[in-house]
Each structure stands twice: as C-alpha cells, then as structure tokens.
Write a protein that holds these residues in place. Structure first.
Motif, PDB file in Angstrom:
ATOM      1  N   GLY A 208       0.891  -1.067   0.135  1.00  0.00           N
ATOM      2  CA  GLY A 208      -0.039  -0.324  -0.294  1.00  0.00           C
ATOM      3  C   GLY A 208       0.561   1.303   0.160  1.00  0.00           C
ATOM      4  O   GLY A 208       2.198   1.443   0.115  1.00  0.00           O
ATOM      5  N   TYR A 233      -3.282  -0.103   1.960  1.00  0.00           N
ATOM      6  CA  TYR A 233      -3.817  -0.626   0.687  1.00  0.00           C
ATOM      7  C   TYR A 233      -3.455   0.858  -0.215  1.00  0.00           C
ATOM      8  O   TYR A 233      -3.302   1.774   0.146  1.00  0.00           O
ATOM      9  CB  TYR A 233      -5.295  -0.696   0.688  1.00  0.00           C
ATOM     10  CG  TYR A 233      -6.097   0.475   1.497  1.00  0.00           C
ATOM     11  CD1 TYR A 233      -6.697   0.965   0.567  1.00  0.00           C
ATOM     12  CD2 TYR A 233      -6.250   0.721   2.687  1.00  0.00           C
ATOM     13  CE1 TYR A 233      -7.748   2.305   0.784  1.00  0.00           C
ATOM     14  CE2 TYR A 233      -7.004   2.490   3.191  1.00  0.00           C
ATOM     15  CZ  TYR A 233      -7.588   2.898   2.103  1.00  0.00           C
ATOM     16  OH  TYR A 233      -8.417   4.358   2.616  1.00  0.00           O
ATOM     17  N   SER A 353     -12.325  -2.158  -3.084  1.00  0.00           N
ATOM     18  CA  SER A 353     -11.573  -3.126  -3.220  1.00  0.00           C
ATOM     19  C   SER A 353     -10.685  -3.226  -4.800  1.00  0.00           C
ATOM     20  O   SER A 353     -10.586  -2.497  -5.565  1.00  0.00           O
ATOM     21  CB  SER A 353     -12.625  -4.495  -3.759  1.00  0.00           C
ATOM     22  OG  SER A 353     -13.542  -4.255  -4.914  1.00  0.00           O
ATOM     23  N   LEU A 386      -2.313  -9.245  -5.002  1.00  0.00           N
ATOM     24  CA  LEU A 386      -2.749  -8.060  -4.599  1.00  0.00           C
ATOM     25  C   LEU A 386      -3.956  -8.394  -4.350  1.00  0.00           C
ATOM     26  O   LEU A 386      -3.960  -7.504  -4.925  1.00  0.00           O
ATOM     27  CB  LEU A 386      -2.007  -7.337  -4.617  1.00  0.00           C
ATOM     28  CG  LEU A 386      -2.416  -6.082  -3.896  1.00  0.00           C
ATOM     29  CD1 LEU A 386      -2.016  -6.397  -2.119  1.00  0.00           C
ATOM     30  CD2 LEU A 386      -1.613  -4.552  -3.435  1.00  0.00           C
ATOM     31  N   LYS A 387      -4.791  -8.586  -3.936  1.00  0.00           N
ATOM     32  CA  LYS A 387      -6.274  -8.615  -2.669  1.00  0.00           C
ATOM     33  C   LYS A 387      -6.908  -7.530  -2.362  1.00  0.00           C
ATOM     34  O   LYS A 387      -5.839  -7.991  -0.189  1.00  0.00           O
ATOM     35  CB  LYS A 387      -7.033  -9.786  -2.979  1.00  0.00           C
ATOM     36  CG  LYS A 387      -5.940 -10.668  -3.959  1.00  0.00           C
ATOM     37  CD  LYS A 387      -7.028 -11.901  -4.012  1.00  0.00           C
ATOM     38  CE  LYS A 387      -7.386 -13.023  -5.560  1.00  0.00           C
ATOM     39  NZ  LYS A 387      -7.282 -13.704  -5.623  1.00  0.00           N
ATOM     40  N   THR A 388      -7.567  -6.546  -2.236  1.00  0.00           N
ATOM     41  CA  THR A 388      -7.793  -5.541  -0.351  1.00  0.00           C
ATOM     42  C   THR A 388      -9.004  -5.670  -1.040  1.00  0.00           C
ATOM     43  O   THR A 388     -10.139  -5.827  -1.846  1.00  0.00           O
ATOM     44  CB  THR A 388      -7.250  -4.177  -0.195  1.00  0.00           C
ATOM     45  OG1 THR A 388      -7.188  -3.612  -1.660  1.00  0.00           O
ATOM     46  CG2 THR A 388      -5.633  -4.958  -0.312  1.00  0.00           C
ATOM     47  N   ASP A 390     -12.054  -3.254   1.238  1.00  0.00           N
ATOM     48  CA  ASP A 390     -11.877  -2.424   2.224  1.00  0.00           C
ATOM     49  C   ASP A 390     -13.266  -1.561   2.663  1.00  0.00           C
ATOM     50  O   ASP A 390     -14.152  -1.069   1.315  1.00  0.00           O
ATOM     51  CB  ASP A 390     -10.427  -1.440   2.170  1.00  0.00           C
ATOM     52  CG  ASP A 390      -9.706  -1.324   1.818  1.00  0.00           C
ATOM     53  OD1 ASP A 390      -8.901  -2.863   2.239  1.00  0.00           O
ATOM     54  OD2 ASP A 390      -8.930  -1.173   0.712  1.00  0.00           O
ATOM     55  N   TYR A 416     -10.350  -3.615   7.006  1.00  0.00           N
ATOM     56  CA  TYR A 416      -9.104  -3.796   5.816  1.00  0.00           C
ATOM     57  C   TYR A 416      -8.425  -5.131   5.677  1.00  0.00           C
ATOM     58  O   TYR A 416      -6.863  -5.673   6.120  1.00  0.00           O
ATOM     59  CB  TYR A 416      -8.491  -2.800   5.763  1.00  0.00           C
ATOM     60  CG  TYR A 416      -8.507  -1.427   6.627  1.00  0.00           C
ATOM     61  CD1 TYR A 416      -8.513  -0.274   5.470  1.00  0.00           C
ATOM     62  CD2 TYR A 416      -8.459  -0.828   8.026  1.00  0.00           C
ATOM     63  CE1 TYR A 416      -8.661   0.936   6.336  1.00  0.00           C
ATOM     64  CE2 TYR A 416      -8.576   0.528   8.136  1.00  0.00           C
ATOM     65  CZ  TYR A 416      -9.450   1.651   7.391  1.00  0.00           C
ATOM     66  OH  TYR A 416      -9.468   2.200   7.509  1.00  0.00           O
ATOM     67  N   ARG A 418      -6.645  -8.154   3.871  1.00  0.00           N
ATOM     68  CA  ARG A 418      -5.956  -7.791   2.270  1.00  0.00           C
ATOM     69  C   ARG A 418      -4.960  -9.927   2.032  1.00  0.00           C
ATOM     70  O   ARG A 418      -4.694  -9.856   3.043  1.00  0.00           O
ATOM     71  CB  ARG A 418      -5.706  -7.266   2.530  1.00  0.00           C
ATOM     72  CG  ARG A 418      -3.720  -7.130   3.839  1.00  0.00           C
ATOM     73  CD  ARG A 418      -2.998  -5.552   3.702  1.00  0.00           C
ATOM     74  NE  ARG A 418      -2.637  -5.828   5.399  1.00  0.00           N
ATOM     75  CZ  ARG A 418      -1.281  -6.401   5.605  1.00  0.00           C
ATOM     76  NH1 ARG A 418      -0.372  -6.331   4.243  1.00  0.00           N
ATOM     77  NH2 ARG A 418      -0.833  -6.049   6.446  1.00  0.00           N
ATOM     78  N   GLN A 419      -4.663  -9.656   0.984  1.00  0.00           N
ATOM     79  CA  GLN A 419      -3.917 -10.381   0.721  1.00  0.00           C
ATOM     80  C   GLN A 419      -3.143 -10.478   0.133  1.00  0.00           C
ATOM     81  O   GLN A 419      -3.989  -9.554  -1.173  1.00  0.00           O
ATOM     82  CB  GLN A 419      -5.193 -12.118   0.038  1.00  0.00           C
ATOM     83  CG  GLN A 419      -6.209 -12.425   1.302  1.00  0.00           C
ATOM     84  CD  GLN A 419      -6.498 -13.848   0.256  1.00  0.00           C
ATOM     85  OE1 GLN A 419      -5.931 -15.006   0.253  1.00  0.00           O
ATOM     86  NE2 GLN A 419      -7.824 -13.295   0.219  1.00  0.00           N
ATOM     87  N   ALA A 420      -1.754 -11.476  -0.263  1.00  0.00           N
ATOM     88  CA  ALA A 420      -0.746 -10.937  -1.530  1.00  0.00           C
ATOM     89  C   ALA A 420       0.255 -11.656  -1.508  1.00  0.00           C
ATOM     90  O   ALA A 420       1.018 -12.487  -0.901  1.00  0.00           O
ATOM     91  CB  ALA A 420      -0.072  -9.684  -0.815  1.00  0.00           C
TER      92      ALA A 420
END
Length: 874
Positions: A208, A233, A353, A386-388, A390, A416, A418-420
């Motif tokens: 982020g 993010y 997102s 990279l998945k967010t 929020d 918030y 997240r997966q990365a």
C-alpha cells in the motif's frame, strides 16, 4: 468557445462599463448575471461581483468601523454585519441556500466593503454595492474561475479554526480542479503536487501507500476525514473532495506519529444542488476507467436532506511494465439530513476493492540498479496477486448551540482485509553494516537464492553473466481494522477584550492487526525456481514449498485528550497553543507453527504488552500586517510509540525502550493575491528526532532508543485559479537531512536519511488556448535518494585480511537511486455545455527512472502513456 461563453463574455464587457456612484464611494466593477437551471425546480443564480481592486478612488476613503463578528453560520454573520453598518444586505440565492454556508467572521477595524469581503471569504460568494444603502450578495459565475472549485482557503477539519492564511503551519491543499486537470486517480499521484513529500515502495509485510514527509516516514500518518486511515492499501481519489498535506508539527491535532506531518483525505459529502458528473478514461496502457458522482436533494421535511453516491471501476496496466495489472472497484454512498438546521448528520460508507497483478520491479546489484531490461518482470503473473477489500463506515454529527458554540463527533468502523503474494527480485544479500575502506568484515555477501554460498557477482558483472536471480516470495494474509470516535467542541468567546477560538477534544478506540506470513526457504535455499537477469520467464510455472512462519495478533487501545486555543491579541497578532495527552496500550502475541524439515519460523512470542503515555505541546504566533497575508512562528512536539505500526518485539518490551520524541520549529509567511485567487506560502523549518529506535544487527531482540536524526530546510508553494482559464499549482522543497548520532550504526552519522531527496519540485499550469482549447503542462523533479538510514553505503570490493580472519574492504559506494525529471501535458475542449473532451500525456519524454525505492527492490516509474477521456456534467 461555445456560443453561450461568447455571449456571457460580451455581457460582462458591457456590464463592466457601468459605474455605480453614490455617497459611499465609487464602486468600480459592474455585474454580470448568468442564469442556469440544475435539476428540477432548483434555479441557480451566478454573478461576478467586484469592488475596485486598484485601491484608488473613493472606496479607499470609506470610514473604518469596528467589527466583532464571530465565526459561524453566514446568515447570522450577515445579520451582525447589517447591525454594525446600518446597511441592508440583499441575498440573491435560492431560499434556504444561505444556511449551508459558514463564515470565518471578522474582528477589528475595516471598511464596510472589506469587512463584507472577509465575511464571504471561502464561501464562493461575492458582492456589489447596489445603492447607497444596499449591498448585494450572490454566487461567482463561471467566468474564468470555476464556481465549484475555488482556491482552497481553509482546512476541512473542525480542529483548525482559522483560515489557511492565518494557520501557523505549512498546509498544502490539493483541490479537485488540480486532480481533474492532471487526470489523477490515486493518492500517490495526488501527493506529487506537494513539496517535501517523497514516495517509496511497499514494505514486505505491509503493502500500500508508503511515503515520507519532510524526511520522516508517514506510512501510519494517513487520515480520512480526520481519523487515522490505518489500512495497508492503495488509495483511490474517486471520493476525494480535496487532499490536505499538513507538514510540520501536528502531534496536538493527530496524536501519535506525525513526525514530519500528516495527510488528510477529505471525502465528498452531499450538497444542496442536484448534479450528475460522469468521467471516462481510456489509456494507451490499456486503462479503462469510469467514475460517477451523483448528488440529489431528497427531502425538505427533514430539515434539508441530500443523497450522494460516487462509483468507480478501473482496469488497466502500467506503461513499460507489461505484466503489471490494476483492477479496482469503489462505491461510496452518503446521506445528510438536517442540512438547514442546527443539527446536521451525515452517514457515509466507502467500499474499495482491488485485485492486482503486483510489481516489485527490478533488483539491486550492490549499490545500484541492476542492468536489467526496463520491461522485465521477474514474478509469476498467474500466481502473484494483491487483493484488498476495504469497508469504511463513518457517522458525523454536528450540533450548533449558537454561532459561538459548536459540538461535533465522528465515529468510524473500518475493516481492511488483504492477501498478497508478490515476487521480489534479488541478486545478492543486503549488507548488514556500512564498513569503510580499510575496515574488516567477517564474511562476504551471499547469493540471495542460496544464502549458504558467497555471491559470485560484483557491481561490474555483465547482465548476461547473472544467471541466478532470486525470486523472493512475499506472501501475507491479514486483516486490519479499527473502531474509533472523535468528539470536539469549538467555542468562541472573549476575555479581557481578546477573542478566543477554542477547541477541546477527546478521541479513542481500538485498532487491530492480524497478519499471517509465509516463507518458501528451506535449508537456506529458496524452493521457488530461480531465473536469469536478462531472460526471466514470465510463463514458467510457479513452484515451491510454502509454509507459515508466524501468526500475529495485535490489539491497541488508545485515548487522546487535547485542547487548542487561538487568542486574537489585537488586529495584528494571534497567539495559539495547546496540549495533548495520549495513552497507547498494545497487546501482542506471535504463534510459530511447526515448519517443514529445514524450514525456519519466527520465534514464538508469548503475550506481551506495552503501555506508552506521552504529552505533546504546540505554540504559535501569527502576525497579520494585512488582511491578505500573515507571518508566523510555530513550535510543536510529537512522539512515536513502540507499537505505532501495531507490531512489538521482545526487545522493545524487555528493554523498556522509550518512545521516539520529535521536536519541530517552523517560521513562514502566507499571502494571497489577485482577489484571493492566488495563494502563496513559504517556510523554513527544523525537525529533530531523539530516541530513534535501533536494532542490534547481531541480535534482533536487542533494541535501543539511541539514535538522533535531523531534517532542516525550506519550502515554497503556490496554488491559483487565475483569469483566462489559468490554473496553477507549484512547489519546491529543500531538505538538509542526516543522521546525527547512532549507537549501532556509527558510520551512518552525517549521511542522508532513507528515501529523502535533498530537492523536490513540482509544477502544473493550465491556460486557455485558441479554438476553445485549454492546455496544461507540468513537471516533477525528485533528487537522488539513499535506500537506508542505517546502511547508506555498501562495500563493493574486498581483499583477504592479511592480519587475521575476514576480509578487508577495498572500496565502497553509496546505495542510492539517481534523481529524475518527468514532464506531463494536458489538453481539453468543451464539446457542448455539458460534455468535455480531455487528454493527458504522462512522462512525455519516456524517461526511465526509479519511482519507488526500497532497500531490497526498485520499482520503475511508468513509461510514456496517454489517457483520453470524455467528461459529462448534467
């Protein structure tokens, strides 16, 4: 130029020939009335009203009168003005509209016309003299200045009671018209318009937005509507009204952190008028973006209510980085009730997102960028992500007890997740210390792919011979969140004939962070396939043995109590000061699962706690030699607690390490010109950080508060909305920054701080062109930056130590990225009164530069690209 614009300008020239004469003086400019209808039964009147700007003539001889009109609703301020002057003020606005405006008030000796101008300052309204006893107030027309996007003259948050010209701090407000001119879509690009700010790449555990303000990290100093926006993010600008960069001491207003300043994102809120704005963008980098901003009044029986929704969807790439992809969706509805009453309530929600193919760019080769192809992607496009997602819910309630007493509260619940999984390209391991020539190191750098063997490469190794490039996998799954409330009272009163603008507040809540981190290294070897520097295979199937290295749970509970008071000592002087007390209590634990054979996990940490309690102080003096300018001096403190980023270590707890403490001094001046259409400000400053935390390079559990860092410098900025369609934003900052003491890294003393360029410059200016066109050009300069404050230079040559074990360093080099210039351009043309064409070209010269540095990777800036769009307004 449209026929309507031609007619308006012709009417203006005719009207300006009319001169009003009466016993009160000569009013130099006439009036222009332009009528427009926006939505059902909501007529809007627009007019440009002007008083003789020359300062000559009879207006300069008007008698001075004493005014004492408090900050508050504009309708109450106008009533007080009528009583003080005996004049009648005629309002040419739709019924009820005036209740939506607030005035900064006016105190002191002024001419009647000047006092009214000050009352209307910042409202978008202006005035003219109709006759000897009547002043007429209306809305500025879209002459050559936008009706809805004037030069900002105030900060959106209630804790700042004074207009920008009288705020004793460097404040750069990036308004909507700048974002529109530049075609900006992210917070990161918005901040390129602010001097003294530099951007950096995301961290391993927290992706982020990452930035420094005046030399100090501000990753955790990003706010949304005055409340800390803690999530990791990439922030999109689709729901921004404006972005405020407050540089310098801000500990009183914002609590922990804020060493160099803070960033506040101000959200769009419902308005009294009905409108629909739809913007579309299509780019040569495959960008496809659409945003919609829809506002509608919904009920008069609720004391005035309106609904607004902003929507955004985007897909696209990054010019010059073929594998990187960006996919975002945003949805932000809000509703306000009681807009015409003393109790106003706004409930808003934002969902943003993101599902990207991320890019950690290119590798270092010791002290510089490795000789890789600019377009090379070293990851796995089908496996990197990279998945967010929020979700932020905010409730604002404001009650006005009287024009001099106001109470407002803002409450927020945010989540918030997240997966990365991101590939970081590496060649050799980072040096742990800066060792000077003649010094001895016990071991040589190792190969990043296999840390059990010595790196076979040197800074001069040809790219074709670098055949073992490591694909380090940064994998994390986490949820951050917060529950927060902030309540403030604003009171205006007098003691001993001195006026006070007093703010007292209490805020508090909890923040959580629960990251799960992974590794692919077994027996010091990365199980993910290596690649070569010149020919990385993007289509190679992903492989490797991944396992969890740590499961962390952190919860911080905090509370802050504060007050600030601004005292109008006289017409010329204001004195302000305040105190804040913060309590920051953090619980932390780390679980370490059983790794596979040969795997390594982070050592488990039993539940630990850390409590920090700290005061902050602020004092400022403002001298106002004119109603158009001020000179100020400001002093403030702030602190960084040990668990500021919601992470703790045994070393911090067992060693009882004190918080980092910051002290700042700033002196500056602000001035407005051309009927407040041009605002300029400059400042000199000095910020010193004491007790900077340092981790023993040989024992990560040994942490001391023994570092000292210093940044001093100067900056200048200007923003304007000028005639002939000329918008202007520019800034320059000079930062003399260095480490002044270090216990564990003494060789870093005297060297620059990480990611802090000595000089930055930004410019974007637009101007009306022939054939109804409006064009703009801009540039950005960022000076060279080092990668690390603790290891500013690295050994680049060695020899066997003749006097014992180890190796003698024979050469060293600064580990830094070079500075760069980039240039941008814009052109737009109204196709009809409601449809506008716009094209932006970014990085016109296709410069190859490093935009986001990190000690372990380098992200290049986007190559030349064009964004073409059509904007609709109904």
């Amino acid at each position: 130029m449209s026929q309507k614009t031609q007619k308006v300008q012709a009417k203006k020239k005719t009207a300006q020939a009319v001169m009003f004469g009466n016993a009160r003086g000569l009013v130099a400019m006439g009036t222009l009335a332009a009528y427009a209808v926006m939505g059902a039964n909501r007529p809007a009147m627009a007019a440009v009203w002007k008083i003789d700007p020359s300062g000559n003539g009879a207006s300069a001889t008007l008698p001075l009168k004493r005014f004492d009109i408090a900050v508050g609703p504009l309708d109450a301020a106008i009533e007080a003005y009528e009583k003080a002057t005996g004049l009648s003020v005629k309002i040419v606005l739709p019924n009820g509209t005036l209740a939506g405006f607030n005035s900064h008030g006016v105190t002191g000796l002024y001419r009647e016309d000047e006092a009214l101008r000050l009352l209307l300052n910042g409202t978008g309204l202006n005035y003219r003299a109709e006759d000897a006893t009547t002043m007429v107030v209306g809305v500025q027309a879209k002459d050559t200045v936008s009706v809805t996007s004037a030069v900002p003259d105030s900060i959106s948050m209630g804790k700042f009671t004074e207009p920008l010209l009288e705020t004793a701090q460097s404040v750069s407000v990036v308004p909507t018209f700048v974002l529109q001119d530049e075609g900006v879509s992210t917070l990161r690009d918005t901040l390129r318009n602010v001097p003294g700010i530099s951007l950096a790449a995301g961290e391993a555990g927290a992706q982020g937005d990452n930035l420094t303000i005046r030399g100090f990290t501000a990753r955790n100093d990003i706010f949304l509507d005055g409340i800390r926006d803690f999530g990791s993010y990439y922030r999109d600008s689709f729901n921004y009204e404006q972005v405020e960069a407050l540089e310098g001491p801000a500990g009183i207003q914002f609590g922990r952190g804020s060493t160099g300043g803070v960033i506040n994102q101000e959200s769009k809120v419902p308005q009294v008028d009905k409108f629909v704005h739809v913007d579309t963008q299509f780019g040569t980098d495959l960008t496809r973006r659409i945003t919609a901003d829809i506002n509608s009044p919904i009920a008069n029986e609720l004391g005035g209510a309106a609904f607004r929704v902003n929507v955004m969807a985007q897909e696209g790439g990054v010019a010059g980085r073929d594998a990187a992809e960006i996919r975002r969706f945003g949805f932000a509805p809000s509703i306000s009730i009681g807009m015409d009453t003393k109790t106003r309530t706004t409930l808003s929600y934002m969902h943003l997102s993101e599902d990207d193919t991320p890019d950690y760019g290119l590798p270092w080769l010791f002290n510089k960028l490795a000789p890789a192809n600019r377009h090379s992607y070293f990851g796995f496009p089908d496996e990197n992500y990279l998945k967010t997602s929020d979700d932020i819910m905010t409730l604002k309630v404001e009650h006005e007890f009287s024009p001099s007493l106001n109470l407002h509260t803002i409450a927020r619940a945010a989540n918030y997740p997240r997966q990365a999984q991101i590939t970081e390209p590496q060649i050799c391991s980072n040096a742990g210390l800066s060792v000077p020539v003649g010094g001895v190191v016990t071991s040589l750098p190792t190969l990043a792919y296999n840390s059990a063997i010595t790196c076979p490469y040197t800074p001069n190794t040809p790219a074709s011979e670098i055949t073992q490039l490591n694909r380090n996998q940064i994998q994390v799954k986490s949820v951050e969140g917060d529950l927060w409330d902030q309540t403030e009272v604003v009171a205006r009163f007098k003691t001993w004939k001195m006026r006070h603008d007093f703010v007292a507040g209490a805020e508090g809540g909890q923040e959580i962070s629960n990251p799960i981190r992974y590794s692919y290294t077994i027996n010091k070897i990365n199980t993910v396939p290596e690649t070569t520097l010149l020919n990385p295979n993007e289509d190679q199937p992903f492989g490797g043995t991944g396992y969890i290295t740590s499961i962390v749970h952190t919860k911080s509970k905090s509370v802050g109590l504060y007050f600030l008071d601004t005292i109008k000592i006289s017409k010329f002087f204001e004195l302000s000061g305040g105190i804040r007390w913060d309590r920051f209590d953090t619980d932390y634990n780390l679980a370490a699962p059983t790794p596979p054979a040969g795997g390594t996990v982070t050592a488990a940490v039993a539940p630990i706690s850390r409590l920090d309690e700290q005061p902050s102080y602020r004092a400022a003096l403002v001298y106002k030699p004119s109603t158009h300018g001020s000179v100020y001096f400001d002093y403030g403190t702030s602190f960084n607690p040990d668990a500021e980023s919601l992470s703790l270590s045994v070393g911090l707890v067992n060693g009882n390490v004190k918080p980092e403490e910051n002290e700042s001094y700033e002196g500056g001046a602000k001035w407005s010109f051309l009927n407040d259409r041009l605002l300029m400000e400059g400042a000199v400053f000095r910020t010193e950080k004491d007790n900077a935390h340092e981790t023993d390079p040989t024992n990560s559990n040994n942490i001391v508060a023994a570092g000292n860092q210093l940044v001093k410098g100067a900056q200048f900025s200007v923003v304007g909305r000028l005639p002939e369609g000329m918008d202007l934003v520019a800034g320059y900052a000079y930062l003399d920054n260095k480490v002044i003491f270090s216990q564990y890294f003494p060789t870093s003393v005297g060297y620059p701080l990480a990611n802090v360029p000595t000089q930055t410059f930004n410019l974007f200016v637009t101007h009306r062109l022939p054939l109804g066109l409006n064009g703009g050009v801009g540039s950005n300069y960022v000076g060279s930056r080092t990668a690390s404050s603790t290891v500013p230079y690295v050994p680049t040559g060695y020899a066997v130590n003749p006097n014992g074990p180890g190796f003698v360093v024979t050469s060293v080099a600064m580990k830094q990225v070079p500075g760069y210039w980039i240039f941008n351009a814009m052109i737009k043309h109204p196709l009809t009164e409601k449809i506008e064409f716009q094209a932006n070209v970014n990085n016109l010269l296709n410069r190859y530069y490093i935009d986001l540095p990190h000690p372990s990777h380098l992200v290049p800036g986007a190559g030349a690209n064009a964004i073409i769009g059509v904007n609709f307004k109904f």
